[in-house]
Design a protein around this motif. Structure first.
Motif, short mmCIF file in Angstrom:
data_model
loop_
_atom_site.label_atom_id
_atom_site.label_comp_id
_atom_site.label_asym_id
_atom_site.label_seq_id
_atom_site.Cartn_x
_atom_site.Cartn_y
_atom_site.Cartn_z
N ALA A 14 0.84 -1.21 0.00
CA ALA A 14 0.00 0.00 0.00
C ALA A 14 0.87 1.25 0.00
O ALA A 14 0.57 2.23 -0.70
N ARG A 15 1.95 1.23 0.75
CA ARG A 15 2.85 2.38 0.80
C ARG A 15 3.53 2.59 -0.55
O ARG A 15 3.66 3.72 -1.01
N ASP B 125 2.31 1.82 -3.47
CA ASP B 125 1.29 2.38 -4.36
C ASP B 125 1.10 3.87 -4.13
O ASP B 125 0.72 4.61 -5.05
N ALA B 126 1.37 4.33 -2.92
CA ALA B 126 1.22 5.75 -2.58
C ALA B 126 2.52 6.53 -2.77
O ALA B 126 2.57 7.73 -2.48
N CYS C 263 5.42 5.87 -1.15
CA CYS C 263 6.22 5.88 0.08
C CYS C 263 7.23 4.75 0.06
O CYS C 263 7.02 3.72 -0.59
N LEU D 64 -7.12 0.89 5.63
CA LEU D 64 -7.02 1.73 4.43
C LEU D 64 -8.35 2.37 4.06
O LEU D 64 -8.37 3.41 3.39
N ARG E 241 -5.69 5.22 7.49
CA ARG E 241 -5.00 5.29 6.19
C ARG E 241 -3.86 6.30 6.25
O ARG E 241 -2.76 6.04 5.75
N GLN E 242 -4.12 7.44 6.87
CA GLN E 242 -3.08 8.46 6.99
C GLN E 242 -1.86 7.91 7.72
O GLN E 242 -0.72 8.18 7.33
N LEU F 219 0.04 5.38 5.44
CA LEU F 219 0.67 6.00 4.26
C LEU F 219 1.50 7.23 4.59
O LEU F 219 1.83 8.01 3.70
N ASP F 220 1.87 7.41 5.85
CA ASP F 220 2.75 8.52 6.21
C ASP F 220 4.17 8.15 5.81
O ASP F 220 4.78 7.25 6.41
N CYS F 221 4.67 8.82 4.80
CA CYS F 221 5.98 8.47 4.24
C CYS F 221 7.14 8.74 5.19
O CYS F 221 8.26 8.28 4.93
#
Length: 118
Positions: free
Chosen positions: A8-9, A11-12, A14, A82, A88-89, A92-94
């Motif tokens: 998921a990361r 894909d975002a 990250c 997600l 989700r935040q 997905l926090d890089c």
């Protein structure tokens, strides 16, 4: 869990998070505590936050916690996180570089705790 979170990361846009034993210990303890004392919250009955519990365990880099209850497997809980804006935040926090996972099983569960660090 780690592979699902890292997919998921990616894909975002990250970087990956690495498994962290200290964070996992804090997360496992919280999952077991929620199960054993029958509560479901980021704050334990003594009023301690995830960051208080981490500091008490000597872990100084905890930055965010996700919890869940009842999802039968890692895929289901990651999908639930997600689908929730706040969770989700966190996923997905890089800026997060590490993650620990706690899982406690039993009637009414399982209880999941995900703790991110830098």
């Amino acid at each position: 869990m780690l592979a699902l979170v890292n997919a998921a990361r990616a894909d975002a846009g990250c970087g990956v998070v690495a498994a962290d034993g200290g964070l996992a210990g804090v997360a496992r303890a919280h999952s077991a505590d929620m199960r054993d004392r029958g509560f479901f919250s980021h704050t334990d009955p003594e009023g301690r936050s995830p960051f208080d519990r981490a500091a008490q365990a000597g872990v100084d880099d905890a930055r965010a916690e996700n919890i869940a209850r009842g999802q039968p497997d890692a895929d289901a809980v990651v999908r639930a996180w997600l689908d929730s804006p706040g969770h989700r935040q966190n996923v997905l926090d890089c800026s997060y570089r590490t993650m620990g996972l706690g899982l406690a099983t039993g009637a009414g569960g399982p209880w999941w705790t995900q703790l991110f660090g830098v």
